[in-house]
Scaffold this motif. Structure first.
Motif, PDB file in Angstrom:
ATOM      1  N   TYR A  43       0.787  -1.234   0.000  1.00 51.74           N
ATOM      2  CA  TYR A  43       0.000   0.000   0.000  1.00 51.74           C
ATOM      3  C   TYR A  43       0.820   1.284   0.000  1.00 51.74           C
ATOM      4  CZ  TYR A  43      -3.726  -3.303   0.698  1.00 51.74           C
ATOM      5  OH  TYR A  43      -4.584  -4.348   0.531  1.00 51.74           O
ATOM      6  N   TYR A  60     -13.892  -9.778  -8.540  1.00 56.87           N
ATOM      7  CA  TYR A  60     -13.678  -9.504  -7.110  1.00 56.87           C
ATOM      8  C   TYR A  60     -15.046  -9.240  -6.462  1.00 56.87           C
ATOM      9  CZ  TYR A  60     -11.203  -8.036  -2.913  1.00 56.87           C
ATOM     10  OH  TYR A  60     -10.729  -7.953  -1.613  1.00 56.87           O
ATOM     11  N   GLY A 166     -14.860  -4.989   4.578  1.00 52.23           N
ATOM     12  CA  GLY A 166     -13.933  -5.379   3.509  1.00 52.23           C
ATOM     13  C   GLY A 166     -13.249  -6.713   3.705  1.00 52.23           C
ATOM     14  N   SER A 167     -13.514  -7.397   4.819  1.00 53.00           N
ATOM     15  CA  SER A 167     -12.821  -8.653   5.144  1.00 53.00           C
ATOM     16  C   SER A 167     -11.312  -8.464   5.281  1.00 53.00           C
ATOM     17  CB  SER A 167     -13.120  -9.757   4.120  1.00 53.00           C
ATOM     18  OG  SER A 167     -12.870 -11.026   4.690  1.00 53.00           O
ATOM     19  N   ASN A 171      -6.806 -10.777   6.197  1.00 50.90           N
ATOM     20  CA  ASN A 171      -5.380 -10.625   5.878  1.00 50.90           C
ATOM     21  C   ASN A 171      -4.480 -10.878   7.095  1.00 50.90           C
ATOM     22  OD1 ASN A 171      -6.451  -8.008   3.746  1.00 50.90           O
ATOM     23  ND2 ASN A 171      -5.736  -9.994   3.056  1.00 50.90           N
ATOM     24  N   TYR A 211      -8.950 -13.456  -7.189  1.00 51.50           N
ATOM     25  CA  TYR A 211      -7.570 -13.012  -6.931  1.00 51.50           C
ATOM     26  C   TYR A 211      -6.672 -13.196  -8.167  1.00 51.50           C
ATOM     27  CZ  TYR A 211      -9.094 -12.435  -2.174  1.00 51.50           C
ATOM     28  OH  TYR A 211      -9.769 -11.993  -1.061  1.00 51.50           O
ATOM     29  N   PHE A 221      -1.064  -5.225  -8.904  1.00 53.23           N
ATOM     30  CA  PHE A 221      -1.072  -4.834  -7.481  1.00 53.23           C
ATOM     31  C   PHE A 221       0.010  -5.611  -6.720  1.00 53.23           C
ATOM     32  CE2 PHE A 221      -3.003  -6.109  -3.309  1.00 53.23           C
ATOM     33  CZ  PHE A 221      -3.104  -4.865  -2.697  1.00 53.23           C
ATOM     34  N   GLU A 285       0.856 -12.520   0.822  1.00 52.02           N
ATOM     35  CA  GLU A 285      -0.455 -12.221   1.435  1.00 52.02           C
ATOM     36  C   GLU A 285      -1.250 -13.500   1.677  1.00 52.02           C
ATOM     37  OE1 GLU A 285      -3.692  -8.765   0.719  1.00 52.02           O
ATOM     38  OE2 GLU A 285      -3.726 -10.286  -0.850  1.00 52.02           O
ATOM     39  N   SER A 287      -5.347 -14.338   2.423  1.00 54.78           N
ATOM     40  CA  SER A 287      -6.708 -13.793   2.528  1.00 54.78           C
ATOM     41  C   SER A 287      -7.569 -14.929   3.066  1.00 54.78           C
ATOM     42  CB  SER A 287      -7.219 -13.328   1.161  1.00 54.78           C
ATOM     43  OG  SER A 287      -6.365 -12.333   0.628  1.00 54.78           O
TER      44      SER A 287
HETATM   45  C1  AVI Z   1      -7.787  -5.711   1.704  1.00 56.71           C
HETATM   46  N1  AVI Z   1      -8.045  -7.154   1.553  1.00 56.71           N
HETATM   47  C2  AVI Z   1      -9.271  -7.551   2.219  1.00 56.71           C
HETATM   48  C3  AVI Z   1      -7.961  -7.643   0.174  1.00 56.71           C
HETATM   49  C4  AVI Z   1      -8.227  -9.176   0.151  1.00 56.71           C
HETATM   50  O1  AVI Z   1      -9.189  -9.568  -0.502  1.00 56.71           O
HETATM   51  O2  AVI Z   1      -7.502  -9.908   0.798  1.00 56.71           O
HETATM   52  C5  AVI Z   1      -6.618  -7.343  -0.457  1.00 56.71           C
HETATM   53  C6  AVI Z   1      -6.470  -7.941  -1.820  1.00 56.71           C
HETATM   54  N2  AVI Z   1      -5.456  -8.637  -2.233  1.00 56.71           N
HETATM   55  C7  AVI Z   1      -5.654  -9.007  -3.482  1.00 56.71           C
HETATM   56  N3  AVI Z   1      -6.850  -8.604  -3.859  1.00 56.71           N
HETATM   57  C8  AVI Z   1      -7.383  -7.901  -2.825  1.00 56.71           C
END
Ligand code: AVI
Length: 325
Positions: A43, A60, A166-167, A171, A211, A221, A285, A287
């Protein structure tokens, strides 16, 4: 009453992690086996823009479903929270879902968006302040994972509700998620609550599509993390020699995003030379996806109980209201 704007934020550089801290984090992450970098490195300004673009991708579903849910149940949710609420939003960004709550809340005392990026914070407060002139706007430019000093409320508050849509809780790995929920529990106080968006377990193909959008926005991203790191610490990651991968791990119940090295290569990071092997995966990451039972168990670990749950019409996403157990 007109919108009160308490400028509680400091300058950008005072709040963002300093570059030498980023260097330390990156060197530590690259020394780990397997290599891993924390997702907050996504970010920078460009990363925040790309995240907004991700939310607009047809695959998404998270944003679309949460907005549909708030449209369908906003009034009911506001009634569950009750009157004279102080609403504290964690990681508020552009606060795109907040209108759907504020428009139904009965005489809210204040809105306290907590956001580390000053520009989205400024813009959202300006927009919401114009739309809700009777609600005191008390922005806080801060990292919501740290202890917060909330501004003094302008009048008596019946309850502090922490809004965490936003869930984003997904993360955090389970142990860290429980620690964060405990911190929220302390901040909301005895009579407070947490209104939280939680993404649900579902078909692997739908999850993986979300994703790996066809337009490649999520891939951009992900790789932007390397551009951010290069700018912050002067490393020389070549983005053309890495690629994005996001896969669902059904045992762990989470999307796992990695940056893969497309070839054998060496990257300079500070004074170190870091070797990447062809196809080596660096974890960037998680999720996490929950069943309703999984999330209730997590809340329980943090001393919380689920008082109410709302689902979107497609039953893909949930918004849950947590109170002290
Ligand atoms: C911020 N967060 C909830 C998003 C997620 O879905 O984990 C971040 C993201 N990473 C990739 N797409 C969105």
């Amino acid at each position: 009453m007109s919108s009160t704007l308490q400028a509680t934020w400091l300058r950008d550089d005072d709040r963002r992690p300093p570059d030498n801290f980023i260097l330390e984090v990156v060197q530590r992450g690259l020394a780990a086996r397997p290599k891993r970098l924390p997702s907050w490195l996504f970010y920078d300004e460009r990363g925040s823009e790309l995240f907004v673009a991700i939310c607009e991708q047809p695959e998404y579903y998270l944003t679309r479903c949460e907005i549909a849910l708030m449209r369908a149940h906003g009034a009911e949710i506001a009634a569950a929270l009750g009157p004279d609420v102080r609403l504290v939003e964690y990681g508020s960004g552009h606060a795109i879902k907040t209108d759907l709550l504020l428009e139904h809340l009965a005489s809210p005392v204040a809105y306290v968006p907590v956001e580390i990026s000053p520009e989205p914070l400024r813009q959202s407060v300006q927009r919401l302040g114009e739309r809700f002139p009777d609600v005191a706007m008390q922005p806080l430019c801060a990292d919501f994972t740290r202890a917060l000093r909330l501004p003094i409320a302008p009048r008596a508050t019946r309850r502090t509700v922490i809004y965490f849509p936003g869930s984003t809780i997904g993360n955090f790995e389970a142990a860290d998620a429980a620690v964060l929920l405990r911190k929220m529990r302390a901040e909301m106080g005895e009579s407070g609550g947490i209104l939280i968006g939680v993404d649900l377990k579902k078909d692997t193909a739908l999850l993986e599509a979300a994703y790996n959008d066809a337009a490649g926005v999520t891939a951009e991203f992900t790789l932007n993390m390397l551009a951010h790191v290069n700018r912050a610490i002067g490393s020389d990651f070549d983005l053309r020699r890495f690629r994005h991968r996001a896969r669902y791990n059904p045992m762990a119940g989470r999307i796992e995003t990695h940056i893969l090295s497309s070839e054998d290569q060496v990257v300079r990071v500070g004074r170190q030379q870091v070797r990447f092997r062809e196809n080596e995966a660096m974890q960037v990451e998680y999720s996490c996806k929950y069943s309703l039972e999984d999330f209730a168990a997590l809340a329980h670990r943090a001393g919380l109980a689920v008082r109410e749950t709302w689902l979107d019409p497609e039953r893909m996403f949930s918004v849950q209201y947590l109170v002290r157990a």
